[in-house]
Design a protein around this motif. Sequence first.
Motif, PDB file in Angstrom:
ATOM      1  N   SER A  46      52.905 -10.927 139.010  1.00 14.07           N
ATOM      2  CA  SER A  46      51.465 -11.173 139.045  1.00 14.07           C
ATOM      3  C   SER A  46      50.800 -10.683 137.760  1.00 14.07           C
ATOM      4  O   SER A  46      49.981 -11.387 137.156  1.00 14.07           O
ATOM      5  CB  SER A  46      50.846 -10.480 140.261  1.00 14.07           C
ATOM      6  N   VAL A  47      51.184  -9.473 137.332  1.00 12.16           N
ATOM      7  CA  VAL A  47      50.647  -8.935 136.078  1.00 12.16           C
ATOM      8  C   VAL A  47      51.067  -9.807 134.898  1.00 12.16           C
ATOM      9  O   VAL A  47      50.266 -10.088 133.990  1.00 12.16           O
ATOM     10  CB  VAL A  47      51.133  -7.480 135.872  1.00 12.16           C
ATOM     11  N   SER A  48      52.313 -10.278 134.926  1.00  9.42           N
ATOM     12  CA  SER A  48      52.816 -11.129 133.843  1.00  9.42           C
ATOM     13  C   SER A  48      52.038 -12.436 133.759  1.00  9.42           C
ATOM     14  O   SER A  48      51.683 -12.896 132.672  1.00  9.42           O
ATOM     15  CB  SER A  48      54.303 -11.425 134.056  1.00  9.42           C
ATOM     16  N   LEU A  49      51.757 -13.045 134.920  1.00  8.13           N
ATOM     17  CA  LEU A  49      51.007 -14.304 134.925  1.00  8.13           C
ATOM     18  C   LEU A  49      49.565 -14.101 134.451  1.00  8.13           C
ATOM     19  O   LEU A  49      48.987 -14.971 133.803  1.00  8.13           O
ATOM     20  CB  LEU A  49      51.032 -14.928 136.323  1.00  8.13           C
ATOM     21  N   ASP A  50      48.987 -12.943 134.782  1.00 13.87           N
ATOM     22  CA  ASP A  50      47.654 -12.622 134.254  1.00 13.87           C
ATOM     23  C   ASP A  50      47.694 -12.545 132.732  1.00 13.87           C
ATOM     24  O   ASP A  50      46.779 -13.030 132.043  1.00 13.87           O
ATOM     25  CB  ASP A  50      47.162 -11.290 134.828  1.00 13.87           C
ATOM     26  N   GLU A  51      48.767 -11.948 132.214  1.00 19.08           N
ATOM     27  CA  GLU A  51      48.929 -11.839 130.761  1.00 19.08           C
ATOM     28  C   GLU A  51      49.107 -13.227 130.133  1.00 19.08           C
ATOM     29  O   GLU A  51      48.530 -13.523 129.078  1.00 19.08           O
ATOM     30  CB  GLU A  51      50.135 -10.964 130.434  1.00 19.08           C
ATOM     31  N   ILE A  52      49.915 -14.081 130.799  1.00 19.22           N
ATOM     32  CA  ILE A  52      50.135 -15.443 130.294  1.00 19.22           C
ATOM     33  C   ILE A  52      48.829 -16.232 130.295  1.00 19.22           C
ATOM     34  O   ILE A  52      48.533 -16.994 129.359  1.00 19.22           O
ATOM     35  CB  ILE A  52      51.194 -16.169 131.153  1.00 19.22           C
ATOM     36  N   THR A  53      48.024 -16.057 131.362  1.00 17.12           N
ATOM     37  CA  THR A  53      46.725 -16.737 131.423  1.00 17.12           C
ATOM     38  C   THR A  53      45.833 -16.314 130.258  1.00 17.12           C
ATOM     39  O   THR A  53      45.157 -17.141 129.630  1.00 17.12           O
ATOM     40  CB  THR A  53      46.028 -16.409 132.760  1.00 17.12           C
ATOM     41  N   LYS A  54      45.847 -15.016 129.974  1.00 18.17           N
ATOM     42  CA  LYS A  54      45.051 -14.505 128.853  1.00 18.17           C
ATOM     43  C   LYS A  54      45.549 -15.079 127.533  1.00 18.17           C
ATOM     44  O   LYS A  54      44.743 -15.502 126.673  1.00 18.17           O
ATOM     45  CB  LYS A  54      45.136 -12.973 128.827  1.00 18.17           C
ATOM     46  N   LEU A  55      46.887 -15.125 127.363  1.00 19.35           N
ATOM     47  CA  LEU A  55      47.453 -15.692 126.147  1.00 19.35           C
ATOM     48  C   LEU A  55      47.129 -17.177 126.025  1.00 19.35           C
ATOM     49  O   LEU A  55      46.883 -17.683 124.920  1.00 19.35           O
ATOM     50  CB  LEU A  55      48.979 -15.492 126.135  1.00 19.35           C
ATOM     51  N   ALA A  56      47.129 -17.875 127.174  1.00 23.62           N
ATOM     52  CA  ALA A  56      46.813 -19.307 127.164  1.00 23.62           C
ATOM     53  C   ALA A  56      45.375 -19.545 126.712  1.00 23.62           C
ATOM     54  O   ALA A  56      45.100 -20.475 125.948  1.00 23.62           O
ATOM     55  CB  ALA A  56      47.043 -19.904 128.554  1.00 23.62           C
ATOM     56  N   LYS A  57      44.462 -18.700 127.216  1.00 24.59           N
ATOM     57  CA  LYS A  57      43.069 -18.841 126.793  1.00 24.59           C
ATOM     58  C   LYS A  57      42.931 -18.573 125.300  1.00 24.59           C
ATOM     59  O   LYS A  57      42.203 -19.280 124.594  1.00 24.59           O
ATOM     60  CB  LYS A  57      42.186 -17.886 127.587  1.00 24.59           C
ATOM     61  N   GLN A  58      43.638 -17.552 124.816  1.00 29.32           N
ATOM     62  CA  GLN A  58      43.595 -17.250 123.387  1.00 29.32           C
ATOM     63  C   GLN A  58      44.207 -18.393 122.589  1.00 29.32           C
ATOM     64  O   GLN A  58      43.707 -18.748 121.517  1.00 29.32           O
ATOM     65  CB  GLN A  58      44.340 -15.940 123.107  1.00 29.32           C
ATOM     66  N   LYS A  59      45.300 -18.977 123.121  1.00 24.34           N
ATOM     67  CA  LYS A  59      45.954 -20.102 122.446  1.00 24.34           C
ATOM     68  C   LYS A  59      45.020 -21.298 122.403  1.00 24.34           C
ATOM     69  O   LYS A  59      44.928 -21.991 121.376  1.00 24.34           O
ATOM     70  CB  LYS A  59      47.233 -20.465 123.194  1.00 24.34           C
ATOM     71  N   GLU A  60      44.308 -21.520 123.499  1.00 22.48           N
ATOM     72  CA  GLU A  60      43.357 -22.634 123.553  1.00 22.48           C
ATOM     73  C   GLU A  60      42.246 -22.432 122.530  1.00 22.48           C
ATOM     74  O   GLU A  60      41.853 -23.365 121.831  1.00 22.48           O
ATOM     75  CB  GLU A  60      42.771 -22.735 124.964  1.00 22.48           C
ATOM     76  N   GLN A  61      41.753 -21.204 122.432  1.00 14.54           N
ATOM     77  CA  GLN A  61      40.717 -20.900 121.452  1.00 14.54           C
ATOM     78  C   GLN A  61      41.247 -21.052 120.030  1.00 14.54           C
ATOM     79  O   GLN A  61      40.551 -21.566 119.150  1.00 14.54           O
ATOM     80  CB  GLN A  61      40.204 -19.471 121.672  1.00 14.54           C
ATOM     81  N   LEU A  62      42.500 -20.618 119.807  1.00 13.13           N
ATOM     82  CA  LEU A  62      43.106 -20.753 118.486  1.00 13.13           C
ATOM     83  C   LEU A  62      43.247 -22.217 118.099  1.00 13.13           C
ATOM     84  O   LEU A  62      42.896 -22.611 116.974  1.00 13.13           O
ATOM     85  CB  LEU A  62      44.483 -20.076 118.479  1.00 13.13           C
ATOM     86  N   LEU A  63      43.755 -23.037 119.025  1.00 17.94           N
ATOM     87  CA  LEU A  63      43.940 -24.456 118.724  1.00 17.94           C
ATOM     88  C   LEU A  63      42.615 -25.148 118.445  1.00 17.94           C
ATOM     89  O   LEU A  63      42.539 -26.061 117.614  1.00 17.94           O
ATOM     90  CB  LEU A  63      44.658 -25.141 119.893  1.00 17.94           C
ATOM     91  N   ALA A  64      41.551 -24.709 119.133  1.00 14.98           N
ATOM     92  CA  ALA A  64      40.228 -25.300 118.897  1.00 14.98           C
ATOM     93  C   ALA A  64      39.644 -24.820 117.579  1.00 14.98           C
ATOM     94  O   ALA A  64      38.850 -25.539 116.955  1.00 14.98           O
ATOM     95  CB  ALA A  64      39.287 -24.945 120.047  1.00 14.98           C
ATOM     96  N   ALA A  65      40.027 -23.630 117.137  1.00 14.98           N
ATOM     97  CA  ALA A  65      39.453 -23.055 115.919  1.00 14.98           C
ATOM     98  C   ALA A  65      40.120 -23.582 114.654  1.00 14.98           C
ATOM     99  O   ALA A  65      39.476 -23.696 113.600  1.00 14.98           O
ATOM    100  CB  ALA A  65      39.558 -21.532 115.955  1.00 14.98           C
ATOM    101  N   ILE A  66      41.405 -23.917 114.720  1.00 12.53           N
ATOM    102  CA  ILE A  66      42.108 -24.364 113.518  1.00 12.53           C
ATOM    103  C   ILE A  66      41.490 -25.659 112.995  1.00 12.53           C
ATOM    104  O   ILE A  66      41.287 -26.612 113.750  1.00 12.53           O
ATOM    105  CB  ILE A  66      43.599 -24.599 113.831  1.00 12.53           C
ATOM    106  N   PRO A  67      41.168 -25.746 111.694  1.00  8.43           N
ATOM    107  CA  PRO A  67      40.662 -26.999 111.109  1.00  8.43           C
ATOM    108  C   PRO A  67      41.709 -28.094 111.265  1.00  8.43           C
ATOM    109  O   PRO A  67      42.806 -27.986 110.705  1.00  8.43           O
ATOM    110  CB  PRO A  67      40.444 -26.638 109.632  1.00  8.43           C
ATOM    111  N   ALA A  68      41.416 -29.143 112.032  1.00  6.55           N
ATOM    112  CA  ALA A  68      42.469 -30.092 112.391  1.00  6.55           C
ATOM    113  C   ALA A  68      42.091 -31.551 112.184  1.00  6.55           C
ATOM    114  O   ALA A  68      42.869 -32.423 112.542  1.00  6.55           O
ATOM    115  CB  ALA A  68      42.875 -29.868 113.845  1.00  6.55           C
ATOM    116  N   ILE A  69      40.916 -31.841 111.637  1.00  8.19           N
ATOM    117  CA  ILE A  69      40.526 -33.233 111.404  1.00  8.19           C
ATOM    118  C   ILE A  69      39.977 -33.375 109.984  1.00  8.19           C
ATOM    119  O   ILE A  69      39.680 -32.384 109.316  1.00  8.19           O
ATOM    120  CB  ILE A  69      39.461 -33.706 112.417  1.00  8.19           C
ATOM    121  N   GLN A  70      39.850 -34.609 109.530  1.00  7.39           N
ATOM    122  CA  GLN A  70      39.201 -34.852 108.247  1.00  7.39           C
ATOM    123  C   GLN A  70      37.705 -34.610 108.387  1.00  7.39           C
ATOM    124  O   GLN A  70      37.118 -34.945 109.428  1.00  7.39           O
ATOM    125  CB  GLN A  70      39.427 -36.295 107.776  1.00  7.39           C
ATOM    126  N   PRO A  71      37.066 -34.071 107.351  1.00  6.35           N
ATOM    127  CA  PRO A  71      35.623 -33.834 107.432  1.00  6.35           C
ATOM    128  C   PRO A  71      34.789 -35.102 107.285  1.00  6.35           C
ATOM    129  O   PRO A  71      33.604 -35.111 107.595  1.00  6.35           O
ATOM    130  CB  PRO A  71      35.364 -32.867 106.280  1.00  6.35           C
TER     131      PRO A  71
END
Length: 325
Positions: A151-176
């Motif tokens: 349960s603690v591990s899945l909570d940690e994975i959920t937190k990492l997933a949210k951080q990963k989602e934020q990271l993927l949204a933050a990376i410049p990924a399209i032409q301006p």
Amino acid sequence: MAKVKFYYDSEKLAFKRIIPKRGQKFGYVLLFLVASALFGFLCFFILANTSFFETPKTKLQARELETMQLNYQLLRNKMALMDEALTAIEERDNNIYRVYFNSAPIKEEERRSGMGGANRYKDLEGFNTSELVIASSKKVDELMKALAIQSVSLDEITKLAKQKEQLLAAIPAIQPVKNEDLKQMASGFGYRSDPFTKIKKFHKGMDFSARNGTPIYATGDGVVKKADGSLSGYGNHIEILHGYGYLTLYAHLSKYKVRAGQRVKRGDIIGYVGSTGRSEAPHLHYEVHKNGEVVNPLNFYYGSISAKEYVLLAKLANQENQSLD
């Protein structure tokens, strides 16, 4: 009729009748009764502990014991199924989720170690079913601990997933600037000929040639650091802080559509193409910075162009032509 007993008197050479004393008779009777009572109790004890003599109470107790053993066996079967399902979850957790998020797997001895305390099950000892009950209790405790760790591990994975989602949204990924709005990709990242001095110098970004007033898009989620003309040669420009070490710069704008401190999403219009500052013609000068160092923006267009378009863009960007700024 009571038997008459005699004894032989050797002195008088004659048989004499034995007359028992009254107290002796009473002693014989008492001894007989005690012996009979002991013999009866012994027989009862033997019969009570054999299958030949069962009271309704012992039959009920035997039936309850048999039912309890059956229930414990069913419980152990259910725990085996739970253990199998939990093991599958643990394997996915270690070999898929944690690998994807670059997190260290949890060791087996940490997941499945027993509960502490040498006398934890002492109260369950000394019964006919102690072995069965203690074994079941240990397995329940093991599963409960493993479930808590998972349960603690899945909570940690959920937190990492949210951080990963934020990271993927933050990376410049399209032409301006959209492909359909471009006249051409005028100049790429690297050493290029300066349009004013004609001397080769390092070009820190990419130049997108487009008509004056063409929309410019934020290439990743972030916060506008500045929207002004404070940098020499860049004219009207915008800087966006994306977090995770990323910053993008958009220069030579004709006008802004955002202000400093404003939060933007990838794809939001932040300004319009112009030719302000040190510029030879209307275009957008675009830079990507990672941890304070300029990097080639060409590596960050995976979110807006196809593989075929990327190959063409890379070919144009790598030409050692003249930049527009």
